[in-house]
Design an enzyme around this catalytic site. Sequence first.
Site, PDB file in Angstrom:
ATOM      1  N   TYR A   1      -1.308  -1.599  10.502  1.00  0.00           N
ATOM      2  CA  TYR A   1      -1.522  -1.599   9.044  1.00  0.00           C
ATOM      3  C   TYR A   1      -0.297  -0.994   8.361  1.00  0.00           C
ATOM      4  O   TYR A   1       0.273  -1.584   7.439  1.00  0.00           O
ATOM      5  CB  TYR A   1      -2.795  -0.824   8.684  1.00  0.00           C
TER       6      TYR A   1
ATOM      7  N   SER B   1       0.838  -1.214   0.000  1.00  0.00           N
ATOM      8  CA  SER B   1       0.000   0.000   0.000  1.00  0.00           C
ATOM      9  C   SER B   1       0.866   1.255   0.000  1.00  0.00           C
ATOM     10  O   SER B   1       2.004   1.246   0.491  1.00  0.00           O
ATOM     11  CB  SER B   1      -0.872   0.016   1.257  1.00  0.00           C
TER      12      SER B   1
HETATM   13  N1  LIG Z   1      -8.851  -0.366  -0.995  1.00  0.00           N
HETATM   14  C1  LIG Z   1      -7.817   0.407  -0.734  1.00  0.00           C
HETATM   15  O1  LIG Z   1      -7.947   1.650  -0.632  1.00  0.00           O
HETATM   16  C2  LIG Z   1      -6.440  -0.200  -0.609  1.00  0.00           C
HETATM   17  C3  LIG Z   1      -5.327   0.650  -0.707  1.00  0.00           C
HETATM   18  C4  LIG Z   1      -4.057   0.101  -0.604  1.00  0.00           C
HETATM   19  C5  LIG Z   1      -3.884  -1.254  -0.391  1.00  0.00           C
HETATM   20  N2  LIG Z   1      -4.986  -2.063  -0.289  1.00  0.00           N
HETATM   21  C6  LIG Z   1      -4.743  -3.495  -0.063  1.00  0.00           C
HETATM   22  O2  LIG Z   1      -5.370  -4.232  -1.092  1.00  0.00           O
HETATM   23  C7  LIG Z   1      -5.610  -5.562  -0.650  1.00  0.00           C
HETATM   24  C8  LIG Z   1      -7.003  -5.991  -1.079  1.00  0.00           C
HETATM   25  O3  LIG Z   1      -7.954  -5.187  -0.408  1.00  0.00           O
HETATM   26  P1  LIG Z   1      -9.244  -4.583  -1.129  1.00  0.00           P
HETATM   27  O4  LIG Z   1      -9.125  -3.110  -1.090  1.00  0.00           O
HETATM   28  O5  LIG Z   1      -9.501  -5.245  -2.410  1.00  0.00           O
HETATM   29  O6  LIG Z   1     -10.336  -4.959  -0.015  1.00  0.00           O
HETATM   30  P2  LIG Z   1     -11.619  -5.894  -0.023  1.00  0.00           P
HETATM   31  O7  LIG Z   1     -12.519  -5.549  -1.161  1.00  0.00           O
HETATM   32  O8  LIG Z   1     -12.165  -5.814   1.371  1.00  0.00           O
HETATM   33  O9  LIG Z   1     -11.023  -7.364  -0.280  1.00  0.00           O
HETATM   34  C9  LIG Z   1     -10.295  -8.060   0.701  1.00  0.00           C
HETATM   35  C10 LIG Z   1     -10.226  -9.523   0.302  1.00  0.00           C
HETATM   36  O10 LIG Z   1      -9.424 -10.217   1.263  1.00  0.00           O
HETATM   37  C11 LIG Z   1     -10.132 -11.362   1.716  1.00  0.00           C
HETATM   38  N3  LIG Z   1      -9.739 -11.646   3.105  1.00  0.00           N
HETATM   39  C12 LIG Z   1      -9.818 -10.814   4.172  1.00  0.00           C
HETATM   40  N4  LIG Z   1      -9.384 -11.426   5.277  1.00  0.00           N
HETATM   41  C13 LIG Z   1      -9.008 -12.679   4.897  1.00  0.00           C
HETATM   42  C14 LIG Z   1      -8.488 -13.797   5.590  1.00  0.00           C
HETATM   43  N5  LIG Z   1      -8.287 -13.775   6.935  1.00  0.00           N
HETATM   44  N6  LIG Z   1      -8.201 -14.926   4.899  1.00  0.00           N
HETATM   45  C15 LIG Z   1      -8.430 -14.979   3.561  1.00  0.00           C
HETATM   46  N7  LIG Z   1      -8.919 -13.958   2.852  1.00  0.00           N
HETATM   47  C16 LIG Z   1      -9.215 -12.824   3.512  1.00  0.00           C
HETATM   48  C17 LIG Z   1     -11.611 -10.993   1.572  1.00  0.00           C
HETATM   49  O11 LIG Z   1     -12.442 -12.111   1.362  1.00  0.00           O
HETATM   50  P3  LIG Z   1     -13.278 -12.919   2.494  1.00  0.00           P
HETATM   51  O12 LIG Z   1     -13.985 -11.916   3.346  1.00  0.00           O
HETATM   52  O13 LIG Z   1     -14.196 -13.791   1.669  1.00  0.00           O
HETATM   53  O14 LIG Z   1     -12.259 -13.717   3.223  1.00  0.00           O
HETATM   54  C18 LIG Z   1     -11.578 -10.202   0.264  1.00  0.00           C
HETATM   55  O15 LIG Z   1     -11.624 -11.083  -0.835  1.00  0.00           O
HETATM   56  C19 LIG Z   1      -5.380  -5.559   0.864  1.00  0.00           C
HETATM   57  O16 LIG Z   1      -4.131  -6.159   1.153  1.00  0.00           O
HETATM   58  C20 LIG Z   1      -5.334  -4.076   1.218  1.00  0.00           C
HETATM   59  O17 LIG Z   1      -4.526  -3.821   2.338  1.00  0.00           O
HETATM   60  C21 LIG Z   1      -6.257  -1.570  -0.391  1.00  0.00           C
END
Ligand SMILES: NC(=O)c1ccc[n+]([C@@H]2O[C@H](COP(=O)([O-])OP(=O)(O)OC[C@H]3O[C@@H](n4cnc5c(N)ncnc54)[C@H](OP(=O)(O)O)[C@@H]3O)[C@@H](O)[C@H]2O)c1
Length: 268
Positions: A156, A143
Amino acid sequence: MMTSSNRPLAVITGATSGIGNVFARRLAASGHDLMLVARDEARLDAIAAELARAHGVRVEGVAADLSIDADIARVADRLRIESRLAMLVSNAGFGTRGTIETADPAGQARMLRLHVQATHELVHAALPGMLARRNGTIIVVASVASWSPTAGNVNYNATKVYQRMYCEALAHELVETGVHVQALCPGFTYTEFHDRLGSGRKGIPGWAWLPAERVVDESLAQARARGPVVCVPGKRFKLIVFLLKYAPWVLGSLRQRYRRDRLNVTPE
Ligand SMILES: NC(=O)c1ccc[n+]([C@@H]2O[C@H](COP(=O)([O-])OP(=O)(O)OC[C@H]3O[C@@H](n4cnc5c(N)ncnc54)[C@H](OP(=O)(O)O)[C@@H]3O)[C@@H](O)[C@H]2O)c1
């Protein structure tokens, strides 16, 4: 194990929504068989059926909670035996609210296991086969927060630094091996992340958001070109990272607003 296919296999964690889900769609469209990992089995099955039907590839959903040791080990075992493993996208992650003093300790422990332990163990399991075949791509979703220390975000921030630095250091071990590693560092991205966090998108200006499709397309293009290890999608976030590194005071008021929202305090 998926046997009767010659297609390359991509394994994506956190594929039920957001960034991971877009990786799954893009990689299915480009002819990869998929192994999709997340906790929500019903959602995994629906996505697997949809992508297999739409793209004529094989898609398997593996329900696993990657903050639990036994589930990390089960997925890692699968990676070790998949002879067609071409890409690992270690993407599953989440944010929490509250300070180190007030946040639920169990949630913090889950974050450390998911962002740190699972990342390392899955990469470690994927590498031997990729190195033997002299071919493979590993993408770890870190991130922009890895350059932006913020109150209410301590673990985080720290785990995202771990993920980025893990990839940057690993790249030095992988020179001339045929295996490529990328630390994907998105800024604010439209996904379920902030809904799950319970904060919505309060305090973050509209211009600061990128669609997940944009994030994934830049990541895949940079990885296919065997480009730099660190990938920061979007020109505005490249500028923000530059400022965070070399002139953080320029972003002072924006960061104050974000801090107030994170800590839920009234503006002075
Ligand atoms: N959105 C942002 O602004 C942003 C910015 C920078 C970085 N990121 C990073 O991007 C990555 C993806 O996040 P996203 O933004 O796409 O969020 P998201 O839409 O909430 O997706 C998160 C995914 O991770 C899975 N997950 C969560 N906890 C888990 C666990 N304990 N075991 C297995 N799977 C798990 C969830 O599925 P289930 O609930 O089905 O397990 C879901 O598929 C993360 O690493 C986040 O830190 C996001």
